[in-house]
Motif scaffolding. Structure first.
Motif, PDB file in Angstrom:
ATOM      1  N   GLY A 183       0.668  -1.375   0.491  1.00  0.00           N
ATOM      2  CA  GLY A 183      -0.156   0.044   0.089  1.00  0.00           C
ATOM      3  C   GLY A 183       0.752   1.258   0.082  1.00  0.00           C
ATOM      4  O   GLY A 183       2.409   1.051  -0.025  1.00  0.00           O
ATOM      5  N   PRO A 184      -0.243   2.381  -0.077  1.00  0.00           N
ATOM      6  CA  PRO A 184       0.710   4.023  -0.531  1.00  0.00           C
ATOM      7  C   PRO A 184       1.290   4.384   1.099  1.00  0.00           C
ATOM      8  O   PRO A 184       2.680   4.424   1.389  1.00  0.00           O
ATOM      9  CB  PRO A 184       0.119   5.072  -0.363  1.00  0.00           C
ATOM     10  CG  PRO A 184      -1.360   3.873  -0.883  1.00  0.00           C
ATOM     11  CD  PRO A 184      -1.610   2.917  -0.620  1.00  0.00           C
ATOM     12  N   GLN A 185       1.346   3.291   1.651  1.00  0.00           N
ATOM     13  CA  GLN A 185       2.368   3.739   3.328  1.00  0.00           C
ATOM     14  C   GLN A 185       2.731   2.482   3.786  1.00  0.00           C
ATOM     15  O   GLN A 185       4.055   2.782   4.738  1.00  0.00           O
ATOM     16  CB  GLN A 185       1.516   4.248   4.502  1.00  0.00           C
ATOM     17  CG  GLN A 185      -0.215   5.076   4.197  1.00  0.00           C
ATOM     18  CD  GLN A 185      -0.009   5.832   4.165  1.00  0.00           C
ATOM     19  OE1 GLN A 185       1.075   6.623   5.116  1.00  0.00           O
ATOM     20  NE2 GLN A 185      -0.651   6.464   3.282  1.00  0.00           N
ATOM     21  N   ASP A 186       3.221   1.204   2.745  1.00  0.00           N
ATOM     22  CA  ASP A 186       4.361   0.508   3.730  1.00  0.00           C
ATOM     23  C   ASP A 186       5.205   0.803   2.570  1.00  0.00           C
ATOM     24  O   ASP A 186       5.914   1.852   1.386  1.00  0.00           O
ATOM     25  CB  ASP A 186       3.728  -0.735   2.846  1.00  0.00           C
ATOM     26  CG  ASP A 186       2.370  -1.559   2.554  1.00  0.00           C
ATOM     27  OD1 ASP A 186       2.479  -1.116   4.659  1.00  0.00           O
ATOM     28  OD2 ASP A 186       2.069  -2.039   2.363  1.00  0.00           O
ATOM     29  N   ALA A 187       6.625   0.599   3.490  1.00  0.00           N
ATOM     30  CA  ALA A 187       7.978   0.399   2.867  1.00  0.00           C
ATOM     31  C   ALA A 187       8.221  -0.460   1.667  1.00  0.00           C
ATOM     32  O   ALA A 187       7.313  -1.722   2.339  1.00  0.00           O
ATOM     33  CB  ALA A 187       9.420   1.100   3.783  1.00  0.00           C
ATOM     34  N   VAL A 188       8.567  -0.235   1.174  1.00  0.00           N
ATOM     35  CA  VAL A 188       9.230  -1.855  -0.250  1.00  0.00           C
ATOM     36  C   VAL A 188      10.636  -1.673  -0.448  1.00  0.00           C
ATOM     37  O   VAL A 188      11.271  -0.545  -1.205  1.00  0.00           O
ATOM     38  CB  VAL A 188       8.528  -0.965  -2.190  1.00  0.00           C
ATOM     39  CG1 VAL A 188       8.881  -2.369  -2.212  1.00  0.00           C
ATOM     40  CG2 VAL A 188       7.229  -1.195  -0.798  1.00  0.00           C
ATOM     41  N   ILE A 189      10.825  -2.480   0.028  1.00  0.00           N
ATOM     42  CA  ILE A 189      12.634  -3.100  -0.557  1.00  0.00           C
ATOM     43  C   ILE A 189      12.650  -4.159  -2.078  1.00  0.00           C
ATOM     44  O   ILE A 189      12.028  -4.950  -1.899  1.00  0.00           O
ATOM     45  CB  ILE A 189      13.282  -3.246   0.689  1.00  0.00           C
ATOM     46  CG1 ILE A 189      13.517  -1.900   1.940  1.00  0.00           C
ATOM     47  CG2 ILE A 189      15.075  -3.795  -0.115  1.00  0.00           C
ATOM     48  CD1 ILE A 189      14.710  -2.708   2.478  1.00  0.00           C
ATOM     49  N   LEU A 190      13.447  -3.621  -2.863  1.00  0.00           N
ATOM     50  CA  LEU A 190      13.295  -4.741  -3.707  1.00  0.00           C
ATOM     51  C   LEU A 190      14.515  -5.664  -4.183  1.00  0.00           C
ATOM     52  O   LEU A 190      15.910  -4.860  -4.536  1.00  0.00           O
ATOM     53  CB  LEU A 190      13.572  -3.645  -5.195  1.00  0.00           C
ATOM     54  CG  LEU A 190      11.850  -2.978  -5.604  1.00  0.00           C
ATOM     55  CD1 LEU A 190      12.413  -2.346  -6.653  1.00  0.00           C
ATOM     56  CD2 LEU A 190      10.655  -3.789  -5.403  1.00  0.00           C
ATOM     57  N   ARG A 191      14.948  -6.522  -3.649  1.00  0.00           N
ATOM     58  CA  ARG A 191      16.267  -7.242  -3.628  1.00  0.00           C
ATOM     59  C   ARG A 191      16.186  -7.467  -5.398  1.00  0.00           C
ATOM     60  O   ARG A 191      15.535  -8.738  -5.631  1.00  0.00           O
ATOM     61  CB  ARG A 191      16.061  -8.914  -2.860  1.00  0.00           C
ATOM     62  CG  ARG A 191      16.287  -8.556  -1.222  1.00  0.00           C
ATOM     63  CD  ARG A 191      15.674  -9.904  -0.156  1.00  0.00           C
ATOM     64  NE  ARG A 191      16.491 -10.622  -1.513  1.00  0.00           N
ATOM     65  CZ  ARG A 191      17.714 -10.793   0.234  1.00  0.00           C
ATOM     66  NH1 ARG A 191      18.966  -9.611   1.126  1.00  0.00           N
ATOM     67  NH2 ARG A 191      19.113 -11.554  -0.577  1.00  0.00           N
ATOM     68  N   ALA A 192      17.141  -7.175  -5.867  1.00  0.00           N
ATOM     69  CA  ALA A 192      17.301  -7.284  -7.323  1.00  0.00           C
ATOM     70  C   ALA A 192      19.021  -8.179  -7.465  1.00  0.00           C
ATOM     71  O   ALA A 192      19.075  -8.013  -6.848  1.00  0.00           O
ATOM     72  CB  ALA A 192      17.494  -6.260  -8.035  1.00  0.00           C
ATOM     73  N   PRO A 193      18.728  -8.589  -8.991  1.00  0.00           N
ATOM     74  CA  PRO A 193      18.025  -9.680 -10.104  1.00  0.00           C
ATOM     75  C   PRO A 193      16.629  -9.566  -9.330  1.00  0.00           C
ATOM     76  O   PRO A 193      16.817 -10.481  -9.054  1.00  0.00           O
ATOM     77  CB  PRO A 193      18.222  -9.234 -11.412  1.00  0.00           C
ATOM     78  CG  PRO A 193      19.682  -9.795 -11.170  1.00  0.00           C
ATOM     79  CD  PRO A 193      19.507  -9.236  -9.821  1.00  0.00           C
ATOM     80  N   SER A 194      15.585  -9.486 -10.209  1.00  0.00           N
ATOM     81  CA  SER A 194      14.330  -9.543 -10.578  1.00  0.00           C
ATOM     82  C   SER A 194      12.472  -8.786 -11.222  1.00  0.00           C
ATOM     83  O   SER A 194      12.379  -8.297 -10.675  1.00  0.00           O
ATOM     84  CB  SER A 194      14.153  -9.225  -8.589  1.00  0.00           C
ATOM     85  OG  SER A 194      12.261 -10.083  -7.961  1.00  0.00           O
TER      86      SER A 194
END
Length: 428
Positions: free
Chosen positions: A94-105
């Motif tokens: 959601g908009p209030q969530d922090a997001v971290i992308l473990r990449a490449p993915s």
């Protein structure tokens, strides 16, 4: 605040709803994010299983939940299920969530695109290099050159747009996939070793593996999945055949399993060294792997691609001398004299023989490797990692907390105007 983390992992779900991992991303791993966040949501491929595998560990638990993505394996199944995968990923944060992308993915790319369109921030953890992953000899696919260019361009774009990025290397991945000016840039390995991973002192090494028939065979050891060819075990088998032909008393033990194991065993038979190659299969980790490392004389890693290899660091923590290929983060762990190009069995055989014949070099390498491995202790890395998570939380609160829908600046296509003041820090 909740953090949503995407990962290219494959989990099993048992009938009781529990989620299990066959590799290291268990509940303890994900609990590390709780040092800065209240909850962790892991976004990954999940399939149903009657029971957990023997070596599996529980993923979900206090503070950690798993958001299942339709299970796929390989590009064709990914494309076949792309609509369902897209729906699942777009709904995970959601908009209030922090997001971290473990990449490449691929999963992370879907979420990055969705966040860009809504002008919401995300951060990165760069754990691998698609340029090396799609190098010749690593992946057999008719579209390999196209996929290589596509994934490299995507990761570069994501890192430029991200509020910050954590890299498992000190320099290598940062140079290929830099952040934008002022964004958080952190060098922090996801390999953090407990005190049990370390031996107390370096090894005292005598002459091993010489041509004299009375000598005990020197044991080379390699560790890694055999699902793909990038670990270069075929190179090791060819090098072992050359060493044996020269009268060297040497054997190879490989820890790990995968779909290429049978063809590698057949390769050892064709080279006439089947009796000198042992495939242990997958081991549960911890003490089982350490016993194999402690019984070996030299760790060898002729990989065609790597990020910052956990297996090498764990071997160094056991004070094992090591030789690796100059790819990924390996040159940040081993000095130039202990680096040999992949796909060159002759040079690998020569390097192994030269090192085994020099016990003083083996002893010095043992001491040096143990000292370098201490940089990856949990005590050292937890502080650095927590600082990064806190910076991500602050950037999310500032840029997404009630202001995401009001933002009108930035480039076409949804890119925000660059890092906020909260992200303008760097952690050495």
């Amino acid at each position: 605040m909740r953090v949503v983390v995407t990962i290219e992992a494959r989990f099993d779900r048992t009938p009781d709803g529990a989620i299990w991992a066959r590799t290291g991303q268990d509940h303890q791993f994900w609990s590390g994010y709780l040092t800065a966040f209240d909850e962790v949501r892991v976004v990954a491929r999940v399939r149903d299983a009657a029971e957990p595998a023997a070596e599996a560990k529980r993923v979900d638990g206090p503070g950690v939940e798993v958001w299942p993505v339709p299970y796929y394996l390989g590009p064709y199944r990914y494309l076949a299920q792309r609509p369902a995968i897209g729906r699942a990923v777009r709904d995970c944060a959601g908009p209030q969530d922090a997001v971290i992308l473990r990449a490449p993915s691929p999963i992370g790319t879907i979420l990055a695109t969705a966040r860009d369109r809504r002008r919401l921030p995300y951060a990165m953890e760069v754990v691998g290099d698609p340029y090396d992953l799609f190098a010749p000899g690593v992946v057999d696919h008719p579209l390999r050159p196209v996929l290589r260019r596509l994934y490299v361009d995507r990761l570069r774009r994501q890192c430029r747009r991200a509020a910050g990025a954590a890299y498992v290397t000190d320099r290598f991945l940062q140079s290929r996939y830099p952040t934008s000016a002022g964004a958080v840039s952190v060098a922090v390995s996801d390999v953090d070793l407990t005190p049990a991973a370390y031996v107390d002192t370096a090894r005292t090494i005598g002459r091993t593996g010489s041509v004299a028939p009375t000598r005990q065979p020197a044991t080379l050891i390699s560790v890694g999945s055999l699902e793909q060819r990038y670990k270069g075990i075929d190179t090791l088998i060819a090098a072992l055949a050359s060493l044996t032909a020269d009268g060297r008393a040497v054997r190879l033990v490989h820890v790990g399993d995968g779909r290429h194991r049978a063809e590698l065993a057949d390769l050892a038979r064709r080279y006439g060294v089947a009796d000198r190659v042992v495939f242990t299969g997958a081991l549960p980790g911890g003490d089982a792997v350490r016993r194999q490392l402690d019984a070996a004389d030299l760790f060898v890693m002729p990989s065609r691609t790597e990020g910052l290899p956990r297996a090498l660091i764990e071997a160094m923590a056991r004070a094992l001398p090591a030789i690796g290929s100059p790819v990924g983060g390996i040159p940040e762990l081993l000095p130039p004299g202990f680096l040999v190009p992949p796909d060159d069995p002759g040079r690998w055989a020569g390097a192994v023989a030269a090192l085994l014949d020099r016990p003083e070099l083996m002893a010095a390498a043992s001491a040096r490797n143990l000292a370098r491995a201490r940089d990856f202790s949990a005590e050292v890395l937890t502080v650095r990692r927590t600082g990064y998570y806190q910076a991500v939380a602050e950037a999310t609160a500032e840029r997404a907390g009630g202001r995401a829908g009001e933002h009108t600046g930035g480039r076409a296509g949804g890119r925000p105007d660059g890092p906020s003041r909260a992200t303008q820090r760097s952690y050495a």
